[in-house]
Write a protein that holds these residues in place. Structure first.
Motif, PDB file in Angstrom:
ATOM      1  N   LYS A  61      15.828   0.375 -14.677  1.00  0.00           N
ATOM      2  CA  LYS A  61      16.785  -0.555 -14.977  1.00  0.00           C
ATOM      3  C   LYS A  61      18.285  -0.228 -14.550  1.00  0.00           C
ATOM      4  CE  LYS A  61      15.907   0.712 -19.489  1.00  0.00           C
ATOM      5  NZ  LYS A  61      16.108   0.775 -20.849  1.00  0.00           N
ATOM      6  N   THR A  62      18.583   1.216 -14.312  1.00  0.00           N
ATOM      7  CA  THR A  62      19.756   1.526 -13.724  1.00  0.00           C
ATOM      8  C   THR A  62      20.027   0.718 -12.625  1.00  0.00           C
ATOM      9  OG1 THR A  62      19.628   3.525 -15.015  1.00  0.00           O
ATOM     10  CG2 THR A  62      21.240   3.214 -13.242  1.00  0.00           C
ATOM     11  N   ALA A  63      19.024   0.902 -11.622  1.00  0.00           N
ATOM     12  CA  ALA A  63      19.294   0.005 -10.423  1.00  0.00           C
ATOM     13  C   ALA A  63      19.025  -1.325 -10.225  1.00  0.00           C
ATOM     14  CB  ALA A  63      18.575   0.974  -9.341  1.00  0.00           C
ATOM     15  N   LYS A  64      18.348  -1.821 -11.312  1.00  0.00           N
ATOM     16  CA  LYS A  64      17.968  -3.386 -11.615  1.00  0.00           C
ATOM     17  C   LYS A  64      16.998  -3.655 -10.354  1.00  0.00           C
ATOM     18  CE  LYS A  64      22.324  -5.136 -13.219  1.00  0.00           C
ATOM     19  NZ  LYS A  64      23.127  -4.285 -12.782  1.00  0.00           N
ATOM     20  N   HIS A  65      16.033  -2.890 -10.505  1.00  0.00           N
ATOM     21  CA  HIS A  65      14.896  -3.329  -9.322  1.00  0.00           C
ATOM     22  C   HIS A  65      13.522  -2.707  -9.882  1.00  0.00           C
ATOM     23  CE1 HIS A  65      14.082   0.665  -7.460  1.00  0.00           C
ATOM     24  NE2 HIS A  65      15.464   0.890  -7.365  1.00  0.00           N
ATOM     25  N   PHE A  66      12.653  -3.570  -9.827  1.00  0.00           N
ATOM     26  CA  PHE A  66      11.121  -3.244 -10.044  1.00  0.00           C
ATOM     27  C   PHE A  66      10.145  -3.693  -8.902  1.00  0.00           C
ATOM     28  CE2 PHE A  66      10.208  -8.001 -11.203  1.00  0.00           C
ATOM     29  CZ  PHE A  66      11.403  -8.463 -11.122  1.00  0.00           C
ATOM     30  N   SER A  67       9.095  -2.967  -8.906  1.00  0.00           N
ATOM     31  CA  SER A  67       8.388  -3.110  -7.780  1.00  0.00           C
ATOM     32  C   SER A  67       6.847  -3.373  -8.242  1.00  0.00           C
ATOM     33  CB  SER A  67       8.342  -1.928  -6.774  1.00  0.00           C
ATOM     34  OG  SER A  67       9.633  -1.565  -6.381  1.00  0.00           O
ATOM     35  N   LEU A  68       6.227  -3.879  -7.375  1.00  0.00           N
ATOM     36  CA  LEU A  68       4.533  -4.251  -7.602  1.00  0.00           C
ATOM     37  C   LEU A  68       3.784  -3.441  -6.491  1.00  0.00           C
ATOM     38  CD1 LEU A  68       2.281  -5.525  -8.996  1.00  0.00           C
ATOM     39  CD2 LEU A  68       2.283  -7.251  -6.919  1.00  0.00           C
ATOM     40  N   HIS A  69       2.849  -2.639  -7.022  1.00  0.00           N
ATOM     41  CA  HIS A  69       2.164  -1.732  -6.064  1.00  0.00           C
ATOM     42  C   HIS A  69       0.571  -2.156  -6.299  1.00  0.00           C
ATOM     43  CE1 HIS A  69       5.559   1.435  -5.764  1.00  0.00           C
ATOM     44  NE2 HIS A  69       5.719   0.809  -6.788  1.00  0.00           N
ATOM     45  N   ILE A  70      -0.080  -2.577  -5.085  1.00  0.00           N
ATOM     46  CA  ILE A  70      -1.210  -2.725  -5.168  1.00  0.00           C
ATOM     47  C   ILE A  70      -2.122  -1.663  -3.996  1.00  0.00           C
ATOM     48  CG2 ILE A  70      -3.241  -4.432  -4.674  1.00  0.00           C
ATOM     49  CD1 ILE A  70      -1.302  -6.740  -4.772  1.00  0.00           C
ATOM     50  N   THR A  71      -3.003  -0.942  -4.726  1.00  0.00           N
ATOM     51  CA  THR A  71      -3.624   0.029  -3.919  1.00  0.00           C
ATOM     52  C   THR A  71      -5.081  -0.717  -3.375  1.00  0.00           C
ATOM     53  OG1 THR A  71      -4.433   1.344  -5.982  1.00  0.00           O
ATOM     54  CG2 THR A  71      -2.539   1.855  -5.052  1.00  0.00           C
ATOM     55  N   GLU A  72      -5.734  -0.005  -2.522  1.00  0.00           N
ATOM     56  CA  GLU A  72      -7.074  -0.265  -1.890  1.00  0.00           C
ATOM     57  C   GLU A  72      -7.195  -1.817  -1.853  1.00  0.00           C
ATOM     58  OE1 GLU A  72      -8.845   3.443  -4.999  1.00  0.00           O
ATOM     59  OE2 GLU A  72      -9.974   1.683  -4.751  1.00  0.00           O
ATOM     60  N   THR A  73      -6.259  -2.231  -1.145  1.00  0.00           N
ATOM     61  CA  THR A  73      -6.353  -3.841  -0.955  1.00  0.00           C
ATOM     62  C   THR A  73      -7.409  -4.261  -0.585  1.00  0.00           C
ATOM     63  OG1 THR A  73      -5.291  -3.467   1.173  1.00  0.00           O
ATOM     64  CG2 THR A  73      -3.809  -4.017  -0.970  1.00  0.00           C
ATOM     65  N   GLN A  74      -7.690  -5.259  -1.114  1.00  0.00           N
ATOM     66  CA  GLN A  74      -9.229  -6.063  -0.639  1.00  0.00           C
ATOM     67  C   GLN A  74      -8.707  -7.694  -0.157  1.00  0.00           C
ATOM     68  OE1 GLN A  74     -11.052  -6.222  -4.230  1.00  0.00           O
ATOM     69  NE2 GLN A  74     -11.376  -3.821  -4.365  1.00  0.00           N
ATOM     70  N   PRO A  75      -9.388  -8.119   0.759  1.00  0.00           N
ATOM     71  CA  PRO A  75      -9.225  -9.585   1.252  1.00  0.00           C
ATOM     72  C   PRO A  75      -9.066 -10.612   0.224  1.00  0.00           C
ATOM     73  CG  PRO A  75     -11.024  -8.487   2.433  1.00  0.00           C
ATOM     74  CD  PRO A  75     -10.648  -7.641   1.228  1.00  0.00           C
ATOM     75  N   GLU A  76      -9.456 -10.421  -1.032  1.00  0.00           N
ATOM     76  CA  GLU A  76      -9.330 -11.418  -1.979  1.00  0.00           C
ATOM     77  C   GLU A  76      -8.185 -11.132  -2.898  1.00  0.00           C
ATOM     78  OE1 GLU A  76     -11.998  -9.531  -1.695  1.00  0.00           O
ATOM     79  OE2 GLU A  76     -12.640  -8.719  -3.444  1.00  0.00           O
ATOM     80  N   ASP A  77      -7.357 -10.197  -2.373  1.00  0.00           N
ATOM     81  CA  ASP A  77      -5.958  -9.775  -2.838  1.00  0.00           C
ATOM     82  C   ASP A  77      -4.983 -10.519  -1.989  1.00  0.00           C
ATOM     83  OD1 ASP A  77      -6.333  -6.443  -3.286  1.00  0.00           O
ATOM     84  OD2 ASP A  77      -6.737  -8.046  -4.702  1.00  0.00           O
ATOM     85  N   SER A  78      -5.266 -11.450  -0.847  1.00  0.00           N
ATOM     86  CA  SER A  78      -4.336 -12.261  -0.248  1.00  0.00           C
ATOM     87  C   SER A  78      -4.111 -13.232  -0.861  1.00  0.00           C
ATOM     88  CB  SER A  78      -5.318 -12.701   1.117  1.00  0.00           C
ATOM     89  OG  SER A  78      -5.592 -11.557   2.042  1.00  0.00           O
ATOM     90  N   ALA A  79      -2.552 -13.748  -1.041  1.00  0.00           N
ATOM     91  CA  ALA A  79      -2.114 -14.686  -1.774  1.00  0.00           C
ATOM     92  C   ALA A  79      -0.607 -14.556  -1.805  1.00  0.00           C
ATOM     93  CB  ALA A  79      -2.469 -14.404  -3.307  1.00  0.00           C
ATOM     94  N   VAL A  80       0.164 -15.593  -2.490  1.00  0.00           N
ATOM     95  CA  VAL A  80       1.556 -15.094  -2.616  1.00  0.00           C
ATOM     96  C   VAL A  80       1.706 -14.624  -3.934  1.00  0.00           C
ATOM     97  CG1 VAL A  80       3.857 -16.453  -2.793  1.00  0.00           C
ATOM     98  CG2 VAL A  80       1.846 -17.410  -1.193  1.00  0.00           C
TER      99      VAL A  80
END
Lengths: 113, 115
Positions: free
Chosen positions: A68-87
């Motif tokens: 909150k202080t820096a006003k940023h947030f992140s998404l982390h996806i581990t062990e990616t799979q081909p079906e994770d391909s998307a926007v």
């Protein structure tokens, strides 16, 4: 108004690797931050969200962190799979705009086998 | 499996014609949003309703766009007259407004092409 910046715009990883997408927001009143996955020809699908009273949230291979202080947030996806391909889209919202979503421009994730 | 439905899924029309898009929110949801997606602008808010009352339509060109909720099971977005720059995918989303933030579920969208 709220301005949400999202990086990178494209991301290519090998299957099994991790992927990280980062967003920043400008309005300190924003307190709800969902992430959406959009496949070709479909509507955005909610995959995880976080509220400003929480710093991190995890759901299986997906996690979101919020600073909150820096006003940023992140998404982390581990062990990616081909079906994770998307926007993937991040969004920020606040109470006095009815939690209408302000979206980032999106990250096109490609997971190669 | 509750989901938001939108009709039509695709619409091709000529400039100047009227276009009406329909949305059925998830049963029990009290908030409905209309968003538009283009390559240039990304996803942007057009309007939203809570308990069928319009709360914000500042994202819509007022002279040609109108949004209504005739009842709790139907939201409509109308464009009259349509212009080529209105070509986009229009999404409806619904949610149940409770407390701090709430999940919004999107429909499959209406792809509009104005020639």
């Amino acid at each position: 108004g709220e301005n949400v910046e999202q990086h990178p715009s494209t991301l290519s990883v090998q299957e099994g690797d991790s992927a990280v997408i980062k967003c920043t927001y400008s309005d300190s009143a924003s307190n709800y931050f969902p992430w959406y996955k959009q496949e070709l020809g479909k509507g955005p699908q909610l995959i995880i969200d976080i509220r400003s009273n929480v710093g991190e949230k995890k759901d299986q291979r997906i996690a979101v962190t919020l600073n909150k202080t820096a006003k940023h947030f992140s998404l982390h996806i581990t062990e990616t799979q081909p079906e994770d391909s998307a926007v993937y889209f991040c969004a920020a919202s606040k109470a006095n705009s009815g939690y209408a979503l302000n979206f980032g421009k999106g990250t096109s994730l490609l997971v190669t086998p | 499996d509750a989901r938001v439905t939108q009709t039509p899924r695709h619409k091709v029309t000529e400039m100047g014609q009227e276009v009406t898009m329909r949305c059925q929110p998830i049963l029990g949801h009290n908030t409905v949003f209309w968003y538009r997606q283009t390559m240039m602008q990304g996803l942007e808010l057009l309007a939203y309703f809570r308990n069928r009352a319009p709360l914000d339509d500042s994202g819509m060109p007022k002279d040609r766009f109108s949004a209504e909720m005739p009842d709790a099971t139907l939201a409509t977005l109308k464009i009259q007259p349509s212009e080529p720059r209105d070509s986009a995918v229009y999404f409806c989303a619904s949610g149940l407004s409770l407390g701090q933030g709430y999940e919004q579920y999107f429909g499959p969208g209406t792809r509009l092409t104005v020639t």
